[in-house]
Scaffold this motif. Sequence first.
Motif, mmCIF file in Angstrom:
data_model
loop_
_atom_site.group_PDB
_atom_site.id
_atom_site.type_symbol
_atom_site.label_atom_id
_atom_site.label_comp_id
_atom_site.label_asym_id
_atom_site.label_seq_id
_atom_site.Cartn_x
_atom_site.Cartn_y
_atom_site.Cartn_z
ATOM 1 N N GLU A 154 -28.863 22.644 1.924
ATOM 2 C CA GLU A 154 -29.951 21.867 1.327
ATOM 3 C C GLU A 154 -31.019 22.792 0.766
ATOM 4 O O GLU A 154 -31.247 23.889 1.286
ATOM 5 N N ARG A 170 -38.325 16.448 -3.167
ATOM 6 C CA ARG A 170 -36.952 15.940 -3.139
ATOM 7 C C ARG A 170 -36.050 16.928 -2.421
ATOM 8 O O ARG A 170 -36.209 18.136 -2.557
ATOM 9 N N CYS A 172 -32.370 18.425 -2.137
ATOM 10 C CA CYS A 172 -31.156 18.589 -2.942
ATOM 11 C C CYS A 172 -30.016 19.051 -2.052
ATOM 12 O O CYS A 172 -30.109 20.105 -1.408
ATOM 13 N N SER A 181 -27.061 12.260 -8.055
ATOM 14 C CA SER A 181 -26.890 11.623 -6.753
ATOM 15 C C SER A 181 -27.051 12.621 -5.603
ATOM 16 O O SER A 181 -27.057 12.220 -4.436
ATOM 17 N N ARG A 184 -32.420 13.459 -2.937
ATOM 18 C CA ARG A 184 -32.996 12.327 -2.207
ATOM 19 C C ARG A 184 -34.481 12.611 -1.984
ATOM 20 O O ARG A 184 -34.859 13.749 -1.691
ATOM 21 N N CYS A 186 -37.898 12.832 0.097
ATOM 22 C CA CYS A 186 -38.199 13.047 1.511
ATOM 23 C C CYS A 186 -39.708 13.045 1.709
ATOM 24 O O CYS A 186 -40.475 13.287 0.773
#
Length: 496
Positions: A154, A170, A172, A181, A184, A186
């Motif tokens: 990540e 974000r 990754c 996609s 996300r 956070c």
Amino acid sequence: MVKAVIGDETQLTSAEDRLSQSGLTSQVGLVIGKLSSKLDRGFIFDLVPTPPNDAGESACSLLETTKDDNKRKGFKSKSQPAVDSSALNIDSDWVAEHARQVSRMLVGGMKVIGVYVWVSDSAFKNSTITLFQLLQTVKGVAEAAPVTETDWDERLLIHISYSPRRWTCRNCVLSSNITSSSIRPCDFKMGRVLSSLQAFRCTYNFKLRLPVTHESASNAQALSSILRHVISVHAKELMDAKAMIDGNLVVGEELCTTDGTHEVELLLPFTKNSLVEASSQKDVAGVLVFGGSVCSYAYSNSKEPVMQAVADIKDDIIRSLQSRLDIICDEADEDPDPIDINGKDSRVEKLPEKPVSRLVLNSLRRTCFLSFPRRVFVPWLAGTFICDYLQPSETVEVLKEHCAELMSMEAPTDPSTYLQPEVEAPSLNTESFWDVAVPNHVAPVSPVSSLEKSRQVDVSVESSRQSNQPFNFNVLAAVCLLLFAILVGFVLARQK
């Protein structure tokens, strides 16, 4: 998985003020911090802008889209503001190179954990091309500056928007085919980060030996390749080492509750040397001796167990050795083909005027020393240190240039503020390279001062100590025994 990210309020607020006063419409840089698997949190220490490339061009810029592009996207050029028709362009390769060099300057518990971008919200969302570029940049940074050997999968993408003013974080997830996609959102907040760090220090002395075998020219390896193998093998052994902190054996997931810098001592198990591979005596040309002293620092959050600090110390030691070797190879501008001085173009009985790291060891006829850069620690933020490496001919003045260019910081002008613990590292003695391959061979050794030896990693083939001294002792013992036998026989004969 990182569920929440906490940024140091003092540093991030200062970075935001700097960006808002710069007048720049876009900027890209590195996120320095730590991703904690124990706490499922990310900690941001500081933001470091990527400098212009060698041509003086910025690593990030806004490009105006054409009218045809706007029509295809359904934009109405008359009603849209100018900023809405801009797309972000990032030099991903240059950002990745910046991350590679910055990672060398970070100590244990500090990593390049992502990328930040300063741009308006509308330009950030203008097209999928912008997002794809950002994701590729994050992936390139992750490959250039891996977090650990197994690597954390990540990284963080921080978007600082000036219109409107807000921060967005974000997470990754890295993969071979990274897409939209893969990111996300956070939770992100600012708080006390640097002031809650605990410092750990370790001085690690080592001396490794690796058999050097006779090899054909096609299979010959350069010294740099052999050293990379030695470091990677020793990294696995170091992972099994026990640790003592301030004289107490580390057991379990206990926390460290005391302040100050904690001294770490690593205890390696008495195991079989994994570097020594089974080989017949006639195949061994000698032994590569790789030794020296490494000073390591690591920083851990007060809520993390001390085992995490020990793991960060171990990782820092191995990364430091790898960084020094990379610096030597980078400065040498090596040719991929190793040099064999037995070849047609070689000089007889002379070392080639080429970098030592390119030499083929089993072709040498004299002792060879390879000096590794020494590590110097530079004051950074809130009492923490980063590091840099100096060649034997360099001074601390070089550090100021590196800090300004890579870390966007002004290094202290007082040399006494730098920590140089490796200057007093113990010196090591080496023997001739060919004592094993050619017995009774005497190789010339250049005189080296004790201070210079303390900065060296010794690269040589040392002979078995049974080759010369034991031989002389055995001969002397045999002569004495023979004389004693003659004397006893003479006395017995006289008595009869």
